[in-house]
Design an enzyme around this catalytic site. Structure first.
Site, short mmCIF file in Angstrom:
data_model
loop_
_atom_site.label_atom_id
_atom_site.label_comp_id
_atom_site.label_asym_id
_atom_site.label_seq_id
_atom_site.Cartn_x
_atom_site.Cartn_y
_atom_site.Cartn_z
N HIS A 1 0.40 -1.12 0.43
CA HIS A 1 0.22 0.24 0.31
C HIS A 1 0.58 0.98 -0.16
O HIS A 1 2.24 1.22 0.34
CB HIS A 1 -0.76 -0.57 1.29
CG HIS A 1 -2.44 0.98 1.13
ND1 HIS A 1 -2.12 2.04 1.42
CD2 HIS A 1 -3.64 0.71 0.75
CE1 HIS A 1 -3.16 2.53 0.87
NE2 HIS A 1 -3.70 1.75 0.84
N ASP B 1 -7.92 -5.97 -0.19
CA ASP B 1 -8.42 -6.41 -1.75
C ASP B 1 -7.99 -7.73 -0.78
O ASP B 1 -8.64 -8.39 -1.70
CB ASP B 1 -8.01 -5.51 -2.32
CG ASP B 1 -8.23 -4.35 -2.34
OD1 ASP B 1 -7.32 -3.40 -2.75
OD2 ASP B 1 -9.84 -4.04 -2.76
#
Ligand code: SDX
Length: 432
Positions: free
Chosen positions: A309, A367
């Site tokens: 991320h 996700d």
């Protein structure tokens, strides 16, 4: 009197120095106002991918990447996940405060009353093949909403801005469910005002005219929680797309269509679908070392989808909450040994022991686990990012409202570092 905070920039070519003011927010790093860089020194800043660039002021969401914290209007995501509901979070995000009962009832009533779409839109779906990716249909159908409501999309009118936001939040589930029905060749199901936001979505997706459909309370609760976790996330790629499109005073429905397009990418919201494909490709825990090696190999384009991320250098708190929910939902639905979930848990365990991932602070993101729950709820893989878009519409319209409502707002127009051909004269064909 507190000393004005500045940073000094010295151009060692000319020897000229300037003071650039530092702006402070409620939380997080200060921001250097670099508007003086061009005006005083003639330089533009260079930050591809906006790794260290604040594009705006915002009061909606805050992420502490080092601590792995996420706040919506100051409230920790863990508390909202435990105590709130998706529509209450939507109200909080839009208006900045938790509603009292009367405010909540009025808001829910408005959303409920705007869930239907114009009947003429139904023919739009017939233009797509049954195997069209639902995100392609979503971009088209949501964008086509900009062909309606001409009487109420004066974006300088706050009442029009609010009704556009409510319409988008309300209609996304209806449009999304119709994408699914089109793909399976079943009749569209109209919204039912007696069902809640997530119950309505499940009913529009999975009920058929020939028999009664009872919404599974476990599925409804799981979906509501997943939507809370996906509602907003600062200036991510799709939100930034909407701010950029909206900065030109474009139609709000068209702006959200641009956000859906950006979210679809596998580096962004499309990762939840890509994770399921990746787990399917890995197939068995015995293959994990091979795929970890592929993810580390710079000559191999393979990446561990659902990992890493831009902001989180710690666990993504949403991934932690979804992992816990996976355990609960699988156990409640009597499938707590789902092989995909077992494989995902093992993959996470192996990756987090590997120096490559540890050195780069690559942890599971939102996700990584969400697709496993969607699959258990019977949602097909190609609809995972559509689910993400439904939830993120709350953040998108909140950020759009914040931007358009800012009296200092101006069109976004980044600069560039030009490295093309130097100025040259046209050459006739005979001379080439
Ligand atoms: C979402 O922005 C948001 O907030 C997004 C989101 C939201 O709620 O809106 O949180 C939702 O989009 C989550 C991210 C979903 N995407 C994925 O899971 C796709 C896989 N992850 C990546 O491709 C990547 O991690 C990103 C896109 C998420 C972040 O990319 P960055 O910040 O540009 O990081 P990078 O590509 O520069 O990677 C840094 C290093 C590189 O190695 P080195 O060049 O330093 O040797 O880490 C490596 C990368 O090769 N790396 C990975 C990796 N992610 C980064 N290596 C293997 N597998 C991965 N998944």
């Amino acid at each position: 009197m507190t000393k004005r905070e500045t940073v000094t920039v010295t151009d060692n070519v000319t020897g000229k120095s300037i003071e650039l003011p530092i702006q402070r927010g409620t939380h997080g790093p200060g921001a250097v106002d670099i508007t003086g860089l061009y005006r005083e020194l003639g330089y533009v800043s260079f930050d591809p991918g906006f790794v260290a660039t604040a594009s705006c002021r915002s009061s909606i969401t805050y992420i502490d990447g080092e601590q792995g914290q996420l706040l919506y209007r100051g409230y920790p995501i863990e508390q909202l996940a435990a105590k709130s509901s998706f529509l209450e979070v939507a109200y909080l995000m839009l208006y900045g405060e938790l509603p009292h009962q009367g405010e909540m009832d009025t808001f829910v009533n408005s959303i409920t009353r705007h869930t239907m779409i114009n009947e003429s839109l139904k023919s739009f779906y017939r233009g797509f093949n049954h195997d069209a990716h639902p995100m392609a249909i979503m971009v088209g159908v949501v964008g086509s909403l900009s062909a309606f409501y001409h009487g109420s999309t004066d974006i300088r009118n706050p009442v029009h801005r609010e009704i556009a936001a409510h319409r988008l939040i309300a209609k996304m589930p209806t449009i999304a469910a119709a994408c699914y029905k089109h793909s399976v060749g079943e009749p569209f199901v109209y919204p039912k005002n007696s069902l809640g936001y997530c119950g309505n979505l499940l009913n529009m997706m999975f009920s058929v005219p020939c028999e009664e459909y009872d919404v599974d309370p476990i599925a409804k609760k799981a979906l509501d929680l997943i939507f809370i976790l996906h509602a907003d996330h600062e200036q991510n790629a799709s939100t930034s797309t909407i701010r950029l499109a909206g900065s030109s005073a474009a139609n709000p429905f068209a702006c959200v269509a641009s956000g859906i397009a950006a979210l679809w990418g596998p580096a962004h919201g499309g990762a939840n679908e890509a994770v399921l494909h990746m787990l399917g490709e890995i197939g068995d825990v015995s293959n994990i070392p091979k795929y970890i090696a592929k993810a580390k190999d710079k000559n191999d384009p393979f990446r561990l989808m659902g990992f890493g991320h831009r902001i989180y250098r710690n666990f993504d708190p949403r991934a932690t909450l979804i992992r816990t929910m996976c355990h609960e939902v699988l156990a409640k639905l009597g499938n707590d040994k789902d092989p995909l979930f077992e494989l995902a848990l093992r993959l996470e365990e192996v990756a987090l022991q590997d120096d490559y991932f540890k050195e780069r602070n690559l942890y599971p993101n939102v996700d990584f686990y969400s697709g496993i729950i969607y699959k258990v709820l019977g949602i097909p893989t190609n609809m995972f990012t559509v689910m993400f878009a439904i939830a993120r519409t709350v953040g998108w319209v909140s950020q759009w409202m914040e931007m358009i409502g800012d009296p200092q707002q101006r069109i976004a127009r980044p600069r560039q570092l030009y490295q093309g051909a130097a100025r040259r004269d046209y050459r006739e064909m005979s001379g080439r």
